[in-house]
Design a protein around this motif. Structure first.
Motif, mmCIF file in Angstrom:
data_model
loop_
_atom_site.group_PDB
_atom_site.id
_atom_site.type_symbol
_atom_site.label_atom_id
_atom_site.label_comp_id
_atom_site.label_asym_id
_atom_site.label_seq_id
_atom_site.Cartn_x
_atom_site.Cartn_y
_atom_site.Cartn_z
ATOM 1 N N GLY A 124 0.784 -1.228 0.000
ATOM 2 C CA GLY A 124 0.000 0.000 0.000
ATOM 3 C C GLY A 124 0.817 1.279 0.000
ATOM 4 O O GLY A 124 0.257 2.370 -0.041
ATOM 5 N N ASP A 126 3.663 3.837 -1.740
ATOM 6 C CA ASP A 126 4.270 4.202 -3.024
ATOM 7 C C ASP A 126 5.212 5.379 -2.788
ATOM 8 O O ASP A 126 4.787 6.524 -2.644
ATOM 9 N N LYS A 151 -0.994 4.825 3.906
ATOM 10 C CA LYS A 151 -0.858 4.138 2.614
ATOM 11 C C LYS A 151 -1.308 5.031 1.459
ATOM 12 O O LYS A 151 -2.100 5.955 1.646
ATOM 13 N N GLN A 152 -0.790 4.708 0.277
ATOM 14 C CA GLN A 152 -1.154 5.446 -0.930
ATOM 15 C C GLN A 152 -2.081 4.656 -1.860
ATOM 16 O O GLN A 152 -2.621 5.208 -2.805
ATOM 17 N N PHE A 153 -2.237 3.361 -1.612
ATOM 18 C CA PHE A 153 -3.176 2.580 -2.418
ATOM 19 C C PHE A 153 -3.656 1.377 -1.615
ATOM 20 O O PHE A 153 -3.076 1.025 -0.579
ATOM 21 N N LYS A 154 -4.709 0.761 -2.087
ATOM 22 C CA LYS A 154 -5.281 -0.399 -1.404
ATOM 23 C C LYS A 154 -4.326 -1.570 -1.518
ATOM 24 O O LYS A 154 -3.910 -1.947 -2.619
ATOM 25 N N THR A 157 -3.455 -4.620 -4.588
ATOM 26 C CA THR A 157 -4.070 -4.226 -5.862
ATOM 27 C C THR A 157 -3.033 -3.856 -6.918
ATOM 28 O O THR A 157 -3.329 -3.861 -8.114
ATOM 29 N N ARG A 158 -1.815 -3.521 -6.499
ATOM 30 C CA ARG A 158 -0.740 -3.227 -7.444
ATOM 31 C C ARG A 158 0.598 -3.295 -6.719
ATOM 32 O O ARG A 158 0.629 -3.405 -5.481
ATOM 33 N N TYR A 232 -2.525 -9.060 -10.101
ATOM 34 C CA TYR A 232 -2.422 -7.671 -10.549
ATOM 35 C C TYR A 232 -1.074 -7.362 -11.203
ATOM 36 O O TYR A 232 -0.841 -6.239 -11.656
#
Length: 295
Positions: A124, A126, A151-154, A157-158, A232
């Motif tokens: 999560g 970045d 976090k910057q993303f779920k 997921t990536r 992903y």
């Protein structure tokens, strides 16, 4: 007259034939020299190093069931280099070993994500958005003591390369084993007993040692879980501690004035530790790969 002319031409050609043969031999010799330089991995390596500002290297290479070979340029086989992010495969190996012993689970909750996601660089965080909370901090705290940032993303997921994720893994190892991270490593991964450890970069990049010492770690049989591709991920992706691509496994470490590469394909393993900073570590790795694998 015709016969005389023919005879005269034959004699003239006979005079020039030795000269022509000598010239051809010189050209063949020159071509051989050029070709030997073009295909000599050591010469190609020197050109690569000059192009990327790398001033020395210590390399160990070979199949894991054979005695490995060494090659150095302005270095020594006993020279200690920092491994930096080559430390991450060691951390991942420890986590998988603890999972095998049922001391932790790869899918349990930790810092709002899971050990599996952390090893996949999918926790999560970045650093391209917020900067690196590990390498850019101004404190002397241990890597494993850095609080998990927002976090910057779920998670899951990536993928985004993350040092903080490996510091969090190290903290989990300490909690579950009741030992310091480096003490746990020396117990779980025998090759680390000949390495040095600095807890500022810790599980994300704190190990150092010789090329031979790291080769012994990297030459271990590949855990099949490393090759599992997250849904992903792209064609080249981060497995559990390693970069996975059609060319096999790899990783590089780059910080300040040192650069480290490990390449692994089947039983063959190459470890190259450099002085110098090429700037773009992944690009330099891809350029170095065919040279190093040709050794």
């Amino acid at each position: 007259m015709s016969a005389t002319m023919m005879g005269g031409g034959g004699q003239s050609g006979g005079k020039f034939l030795p000269v022509l043969l000598s010239l051809l031999l010189i050209l063949f010799a020159y071509a051989a020299i050029l070709l030997s330089g073009a295909f000599d991995p050591r010469q190609r390596l020197k050109v690569f190093m000059a192009r990327h500002g790398l001033t020395s290297v210590s390399i160990v290479y070979g199949d894991r069931d054979e005695i490995p070979r060494t090659l150095t340029i302005d270095s020594d086989p006993a020279r200690i280099y920092p491994y930096y992010s080559l430390s991450k495969p060691i951390t991942a190996a420890m986590v998988m070993e603890l999972a095998d012993r049922r001391i932790l689970s790869l899918d349990e909750g930790v810092a709002g994500t899971s050990p599996r996601n952390l090893m996949h660089h999918a926790g999560g965080w970045d650093r391209s958005i917020t900067g690196d909370p590990v390498t850019q901090r101004q404190t002397d705290d241990r890597c494993v003591d850095i609080p998990p940032p927002p976090k910057q993303f779920k998670p899951g997921t990536r993928q985004a390369y993350s040092n903080i994720g490996y510091c969090i893994l190290g903290a989990l190892v300490e909690r579950r084993t009741g030992m310091s991270f480096d003490a746990a490593a020396r117990k779980l991964i025998p090759a680390t007993r000949d390495m040095r450890y600095d807890d500022w970069l810790g599980p994300a990049g704190g190990w150092s040692g010789t090329a031979m010492t790291y080769w012994r770690f990297a030459a271990r049989p590949t855990d099949p879980r490393i090759m599992e591709k997250p849904p992903y991920a792209g064609a080249a992706y981060y497995g559990l501690g390693w970069k996975v691509s059609r060319n096999g496994l790899s990783h590089f470490g780059l910080f300040k004035a040192n650069y480290a590469i490990v390449l692994k394909r089947g039983k063959h393993v190459v470890v190259a530790l450099f002085d110098g900073n090429p700037g773009d570590g992944q690009r330099a790795l891809e350029e170095a790969r065919p040279i190093l694998m040709a050794l």
